[in-house]
Design an enzyme around this catalytic site. Structure first.
Site, short mmCIF file in Angstrom:
data_model
loop_
_atom_site.label_atom_id
_atom_site.label_comp_id
_atom_site.label_asym_id
_atom_site.label_seq_id
_atom_site.Cartn_x
_atom_site.Cartn_y
_atom_site.Cartn_z
N LYS A 1 39.73 -12.96 7.47
CA LYS A 1 39.04 -13.02 6.18
C LYS A 1 39.45 -11.84 5.29
O LYS A 1 39.73 -11.98 4.11
CB LYS A 1 37.52 -13.03 6.40
N GLU B 1 43.06 -12.21 4.14
CA GLU B 1 43.26 -13.34 3.23
C GLU B 1 42.82 -13.04 1.81
O GLU B 1 43.47 -13.43 0.85
CB GLU B 1 42.38 -14.51 3.69
N CYS C 1 27.15 -34.60 -1.79
CA CYS C 1 27.69 -35.44 -2.87
C CYS C 1 27.10 -34.96 -4.19
O CYS C 1 26.14 -34.22 -4.23
CB CYS C 1 27.29 -36.90 -2.63
N HIS D 1 45.09 -0.30 26.07
CA HIS D 1 46.45 -0.65 26.51
C HIS D 1 47.47 -0.52 25.39
O HIS D 1 48.49 -1.20 25.38
CB HIS D 1 46.44 -2.09 27.07
N ASN E 1 22.72 -38.94 -1.29
CA ASN E 1 23.40 -37.76 -0.73
C ASN E 1 22.69 -37.42 0.57
O ASN E 1 21.47 -37.31 0.59
CB ASN E 1 23.31 -36.58 -1.70
N GLY E 2 23.42 -37.31 1.66
CA GLY E 2 22.80 -36.92 2.93
C GLY E 2 23.25 -37.82 4.06
O GLY E 2 24.25 -38.52 3.97
N TRP F 1 31.15 -37.38 -1.04
CA TRP F 1 31.81 -36.68 0.07
C TRP F 1 31.47 -37.51 1.30
O TRP F 1 30.35 -37.49 1.78
CB TRP F 1 31.30 -35.25 0.21
N LYS G 1 44.69 -24.15 0.05
CA LYS G 1 43.53 -24.59 0.83
C LYS G 1 43.98 -25.47 2.00
O LYS G 1 43.40 -25.42 3.07
CB LYS G 1 42.55 -25.37 -0.05
N GLU H 1 38.55 -13.59 13.47
CA GLU H 1 38.20 -14.27 12.22
C GLU H 1 37.81 -13.25 11.16
O GLU H 1 38.18 -13.37 10.00
CB GLU H 1 37.08 -15.27 12.47
N ARG I 1 31.35 -31.08 -5.45
CA ARG I 1 30.48 -31.44 -4.31
C ARG I 1 31.05 -32.61 -3.51
O ARG I 1 30.55 -32.95 -2.44
CB ARG I 1 29.07 -31.78 -4.78
C1 AGP Z 1 41.15 -19.91 6.78
O1 AGP Z 1 40.36 -19.08 5.95
C2 AGP Z 1 42.48 -20.23 6.12
N1 AGP Z 1 42.30 -20.87 4.88
C3 AGP Z 1 43.43 -20.95 7.08
O2 AGP Z 1 43.64 -20.10 8.20
C4 AGP Z 1 42.97 -22.33 7.59
O3 AGP Z 1 41.92 -22.16 8.52
C5 AGP Z 1 44.15 -22.99 8.30
O4 AGP Z 1 45.19 -23.16 7.37
C6 AGP Z 1 43.79 -24.34 8.92
O5 AGP Z 1 43.37 -25.22 7.91
P1 AGP Z 1 42.64 -26.59 8.36
O6 AGP Z 1 41.38 -26.18 9.05
O7 AGP Z 1 42.40 -27.34 7.09
O8 AGP Z 1 43.57 -27.31 9.31
#
Ligand code: AGP
Length: 624
Positions: A497, A500, A2, A516, A108-109, A82, A619, A493, A34
């Site tokens: 990254k 993205e 927070c 394969h 906060n915590g 938060w 996001k 993953e 935050r």
């Molecule tokens: C991850 O870096 C991406 N921003 C994206 O794959 C994300 O994980 C996915 O859209 C799921 O989002 P969520 O965890 O908010 O459901």
């Protein structure tokens, strides 16, 4: 995670014409990254403590203050929340009042023992207006102030902190002591700002950077009392202590990112805390899992016959890691489904199925629709989510919140590690309920998990090695990632990254799959990251993965190896080796992922891209 601000100014001070409210609102504006579930302020006016608080973003509080102004004041505290305990609401917003409204507190915590303290205070005749752990701390402080603390706020705060367990930054004011703000910290951030005739408190320096750049860092388990011309630091028992004064060189924007160049980098470095906070309060001193927060009956959980994980993107990879751990510990079959595919494949669900959705935002439409579908089919639904009060947990039978704090960067990092941690917590809890693991075994695994934050920090302390590798590859056009077992979702993953934020073609493979077909992709100089499992243990896949490294290397690949500390066998086949600390295989993703996050972040920065807001992405994907 927070945002917290405190302020005291001397009447007639010469620095600026700002009052407490000006300082607090400016600080909360800068700290809103935050947390933005709710915001509130309290000031000491002529008629004592006055406070305003509203759910939602800071703008809602500002509108409330315009409609219902606070008196002029030179003593005040403010908070942007938060949510962890208790959803976002006016009632759960901070400050919380006590001692008949004469005391205001913000926090906060996570106070681990708030439930026991709440029962104790209820038995003493107190009542509560909110569901929060913070109000319990405020009422405790008020009770101590009125009885054991000699009506001295600093003394009372010392005594209160001796009763609290968990992670907390607390700020309090009392109408008996105008011109005084008392604060305490354990495992949560707090920093003092020093002015002329005025002093400040903030979760970080961005809380007061517009007013002073002189700051004092506090240590663990410390209490600080600020007045307009003085600040005094003690431990929780009143013994004097010293803070470390420093000058803030960052500009305001950098301060909001904690001095890092991007929120993504800041959040990568937040990961030790994200894992630690997600573990906090979910097991007892005897190593027994305690998930009282789950609203699915323990006997129902013990009787589930199948788990289906629903998630997208990075969150789905967290689910893939969970599959290995939960199947190993609980002997329950775990299917990991991409949410957007799930309900169109006519899945087989019944009352014995537990749906575990994983979502940082809790608003991903694909996952929300999949959860709704599963509920209609009679399955129990549990949400692992980082955003308190969001739609998916609200529509689920139960929720296990991650405590990573707000994740601002579009590319998920600390939420990913927190999600994995939460799935481990769930798996250990299920294993305990079903008797798959003895308490001693659970205790050992918890001990290994408790070591993870420090091991992540060990990796972060060597971030420059990874950054240098990234800077050496500015023209990379394709990178492959290989892994086996839990290293496979880590490879996936790592590839995501890079795609993205650096807009580079990247692909993750199960290392055994290469021969394969995909190995045809390997030509001279092709960069290939390989996540190598530990060489320790009878069932180690180490030798197989080393063979995979040799296969690609023989065809010209540039092999970039993530291996366990002490593993020198890989050195002969690697252009680059980065060692992560030893840890049990199932927990390795919490360490091996970090270098891959750092690599993608640095390469995107080198290429001049907006790391926090990459093109084409959002996001939270709230469309199907
Ligand atoms: C991850 O870096 C991406 N921003 C994206 O794959 C994300 O994980 C996915 O859209 C799921 O989002 P969520 O965890 O908010 O459901």
């Amino acid at each position: 995670m927070c945002g917290i601000v405190g302020y005291v100014g001397r009447p007639g001070k010469t620095t600026g014409d700002h009052g407490a409210l000006d300082v607090v609102l400016e600080g909360l504006r800068r700290l809103e990254y935050r947390g933005y579930d709710s915001a509130g302020v309290a000031v000491l006016g002529e008629s004592g403590v006055e406070s305003r608080k509203k759910a939602g973003k800071l703008v809602n509080l500002i509108n409330e203050l315009e409609a219902n102004p606070l008196p002029e004041s030179l003593t005040g505290i403010g908070h942007t929340r938060w949510a962890t305990h208790g959803g976002p609401s006016d009632n759960n917003a901070h400050p919380h009042l006590a001692d008949g409204g004469k005391l205001a507190m913000i926090h906060n915590g996570i106070i681990e023992n708030f439930a026991d303290l709440r029962q104790e205070l209820l038995a003493a005749g107190y009542s509560f207006a909110s569901e929060t752990d913070t109000e319990v701390a405020a009422v405790l402080l008020g009770d101590i102030y009125a009885h054991a603390g000699g009506r001295d706020l600093a003394t009372s705060m010392q005594l209160a902190c001796q009763r609290l367990e968990g992670a907390f930054t607390l700020l309090a004011v009392h109408e008996d002591q105008p011109g005084v703000v008392v604060a305490a910290r354990r495992n949560s951030p707090l920093v003092v700002g020093l002015g002329e005739g005025e002093n400040f408190l903030g979760s970080d320096v961005s809380g007061f950077i517009d007013f002073t750049r002189r700051a004092v860092e506090l240590g663990q388990d410390q209490i600080v009392t600020i007045t307009p011309d003085h600040h005094a630091i003690t431990d929780f028992y009143g013994n004097p202590a010293e803070g470390t004064e420093f000058h803030v060189d960052w500009d305001a924007a950098a301060a909001e990112k904690g001095g890092f160049d991007s929120f993504m980098e800041k959040e990568i470095f937040d990961q030790p805390a994200a894992v630690a906070d997600t573990l906090l309060g979910r097991y007892d001193v005897d190593g027994r899992m305690t998930l009282d927060e789950l609203r699915i009956d323990a006997s129902d959980l013990a009787g589930i016959s199948k788990i289906i994980v629903l998630a997208c993107g990075t969150s789905a990879y967290a689910g893939s890691v969970a599959k290995y751990a939960i199947e190993h510990w609980c002997r329950i079959p775990v299917e990991v489904e991409l949410s957007h595919e799930f309900r169109y494949r006519d899945p087989i669900l019944d009352a014995g199925t537990l749906i575990v959705s994983i979502s940082q935002s809790g608003e991903t439409m694909d996952t929300l629709m999949a959860v709704r579908y599963a509920k209609e089919q009679g399955a129990k639904t549990l949400s692992i989510c980082n955003t308190n009060g969001s739609t998916i947990p609200r529509e689920s039978d139960a929720v296990l919140y991650t405590h990573a704090g707000p994740e601002i960067a579009v590319a998920s990092t600390k939420a990913f590690l927190a999600q994995i941690t939460a799935t481990y917590v769930l798996g250990l809890y299920l294993a305990q309920l079903r008797g798959n693991l003895f308490s001693g075994q659970i205790k050992d695994i918890l001990a290994d998990l408790q070591d993870i934050p420090a091991k992540i920090q060990d990796v972060l302390d060597r971030a420059d090695v990874i950054k240098e590798l990234a800077r050496s590859m500015p023209d990379a056009t394709s990178v492959l990632f290989l892994g086996r077992h839990v290293g496979y979702p880590v490879a996936m993953e790592g590839a995501l990254k890079l795609k993205e934020i650096a807009y580079i073609h990247a692909e993750g493979f199960a290392a055994g799959e290469l021969k394969h077909g995909p190995i045809a992709l390997i030509d001279d100089g092709q960069p290939v990251f390989v996540v190598v499992p530990s060489p320790r243990g009878r069932h180690s896949l180490h030798s197989k993965v080393v063979s995979n490294i040799q296969e690609v290397r023989a065809r010209g690949a540039k092999t970039l190896v993530i291996a366990e500390a002490g593993d020198e066998a890989v050195r002969d086949y690697a252009e680059f080796v980065f060692h992560v600390p030893e840890t049990p295989t199932l927990l390795m993703p919490l360490l091996a992922t970090v270098p891959l996050q750092l690599f993608a972040c640095e390469l995107a920065s080198v290429k001049g891209f907006d790391v926090d807001q990459p093109r084409n992405l959002a996001k939270s994907v709230t469309v199907e």
